[in-house]
Design an enzyme around this catalytic site. Structure first.
Site, short mmCIF file in Angstrom:
data_model
loop_
_atom_site.label_atom_id
_atom_site.label_comp_id
_atom_site.label_asym_id
_atom_site.label_seq_id
_atom_site.Cartn_x
_atom_site.Cartn_y
_atom_site.Cartn_z
N ASP A 152 0.82 -1.21 0.00
CA ASP A 152 0.00 0.00 0.00
C ASP A 152 0.85 1.25 0.00
OD1 ASP A 152 -2.39 -1.54 0.16
OD2 ASP A 152 -2.03 -1.81 2.31
N TYR A 228 6.65 -10.12 6.45
CA TYR A 228 6.57 -8.68 6.72
C TYR A 228 7.23 -8.38 8.06
CZ TYR A 228 3.23 -7.79 2.94
OH TYR A 228 2.63 -7.65 1.72
#
Length: 443
Positions: A152, A228
């Site tokens: 994002d 992540y």
């Protein structure tokens, strides 16, 4: 006498006209002779002599000569072309499917993917470099392009992977199977993709390595796992409570209450988390990070999970709230809560079977120097802000000014008592109603 004078004038006029016509024919004949002499096909002279009786054939051949074409046996001689070269296409060049490992600092980008029509994106900058360096041939839809993840806005990565057809120096290469990856001699003869692209990319994007990919490879669907990391300052957070809570997220669960739901395109919200840890960063007591590894993730899933863990670490929620949110039979509607900020989130790595990324020694040295320089730049900026903090301590308070602004303390509303978002079934019903009404209006 008068009639004779008029006849003489008329005859002289016709004579002058004939002389002018003769001069025009002689000029045309000279031009034709020049064209014939410049043509390498001398047989035209014989054909012209034999075909003078046929005016149409002669006119046709003269027209072809004027266009610069040599005529032999009624066929146009083809123009000489360079072997394997086309002015309108580069498809004659060799291509191969290549996987690229990419890092980027996401602060100034509107995400990775370019479909959102917001600029700049990491993907748009990557394709600008690919086109500038002539590494891609043709349109994007013909390049077998795939990406591993769609990070994002503001999210960074040090291990994003994309795959696409790139121009190659190798004339022939078969299916890029893992057995072929060990052929170092062949790869040494290949284009230095890392050096070429890094010379055209902006400073906050770099290609880390490249690897030949099998013909059926997809950076999205061939990925085995994604990792992540989310960095944060420890401050007063209860790390033990956060650690016990994050372990409840490990395994296969329905994470619809830990994501931004896209009911129009996503219908399965089951995802598997293989590991979830909270660790200090390089032995620091202050800077920590969460390490989350899974096969795939939903939209905003990581930031939603982190946000809930922060509430638990602050003592605002019990670890049991994780179990309540995972129980989608009882909690059918997601409580409204704010996601964790995007800047500290990093896509750390993407795992694939048989892919071994590489780069030349020169490219590695250049990349290392670039990253060291970027680190120094940000350390210098941090030093400047630190000096500002030190100087602030020397500023005295103005006691003549009394602050009338009272800091508003917001009370925490428990997650399970908050307003909720529409459930998946409610969103689907709304979409179906809209589609039916649209269809009715069209009819």
């Amino acid at each position: 006498m008068e009639n004779q004078s008029e006849l003489i004038v008329e005859l002289r006029s016709k004579l002058s006209s004939s002389e002018n016509r003769v001069k025009e024919l002689e000029a045309a004949n000279a031009k034709l002779a020049s064209l014939v002499s410049s043509c390498i096909c001398h047989k035209m002279e014989e054909n012209c002599d034999s075909d003078l009786s046929d005016k149409n054939i002669l006119d046709e051949k003269m027209e072809k000569l004027k266009q610069g074409n040599c005529v032999e046996n009624g066929k146009r001689k083809p123009k000489k072309r360079l072997s394997g070269y086309s002015l309108n296409s580069m498809n004659h060049l060799s291509q191969r499917l290549v996987a690229l490992k990419i890092m980027y600092f996401g602060q100034r980008f509107y995400g990775f993917a370019s479909e959102a029509q917001m600029e700049p994106t990491v993907e748009s900058e990557l394709f600008k470099a690919l086109e500038k360096t002539r590494l891609v041939l043709g349109d994007k839809k013909d390049l077998q392009y795939s990406r591993c993840g769609r990070t994002d806005k503001g999210v960074s990565s040090v291990g994003q992977v994309v795959a696409l057809l790139l121009r190659s120096k190798l004339k022939e290469h078969g299916d890029n199977t893992s057995e072929e990856f060990v052929d170092k001699r062949a790869e040494e003869e290949e284009l230095d993709y890392v050096r070429i692209l890094n010379g055209a990319l902006p400073n906050d994007i770099r290609v880390m390595g490249w690897c030949p990919a099998p013909d059926n490879f997809s950076a999205r669907f061939s990925c085995l796992s994604r990792e992540y990391r989310y960095f944060f300052w420890r401050e007063n957070l209860n790390i033990l409570e956060m650690e016990s809570s994050c372990k409840r997220l490990i395994g296969e669960h329905d994470f619809r209450n830990f994501c931004k739901m896209d009911a129009a395109n996503v219908h399965n919200y089951m995802r598997r988390i293989t590991s979830f840890d909270i660790c200090p960063c390089n032995g620091s007591d202050e800077l920590w990070f969460m390490r989350i590894k899974g096969s795939a993730f939903l939209w905003h899933q990581v930031r939603c999970m982190v946000a809930v863990l922060f509430m638990i670490g602050q003592g605002l929620e019990s670890p049991d709230v994780v179990d309540a949110l995972l129980d989608v039979e009882k909690t059918t509607r997601k409580p409204q809560y704010r996601m964790a900020p995007e800047i500290p989130l990093v896509l750390r790595s993407c795992e694939f079977e048989g892919l071994n990324f590489m780069c030349s020694s020169d490219s590695r040295r250049a990349l290392q120097l670039h990253l060291e320089k970027e680190c120094q730049t940000y350390k210098l900026q941090a030093a400047i802000f630190h000096q500002a903090l030190l100087n602030l301590s020397t500023i005295q308070d103005d006691v003549s000014i009394t602050s009338k602004t009272k800091k508003k303390v917001s009370s925490h509303v428990p997650l399970m008592s908050r307003p909720t978002e529409p459930s998946y079934n409610e969103r689907r019903a709304k979409l179906l109603t809209y589609a039916l009404s649209k269809k009715t209006l069209q009819e």
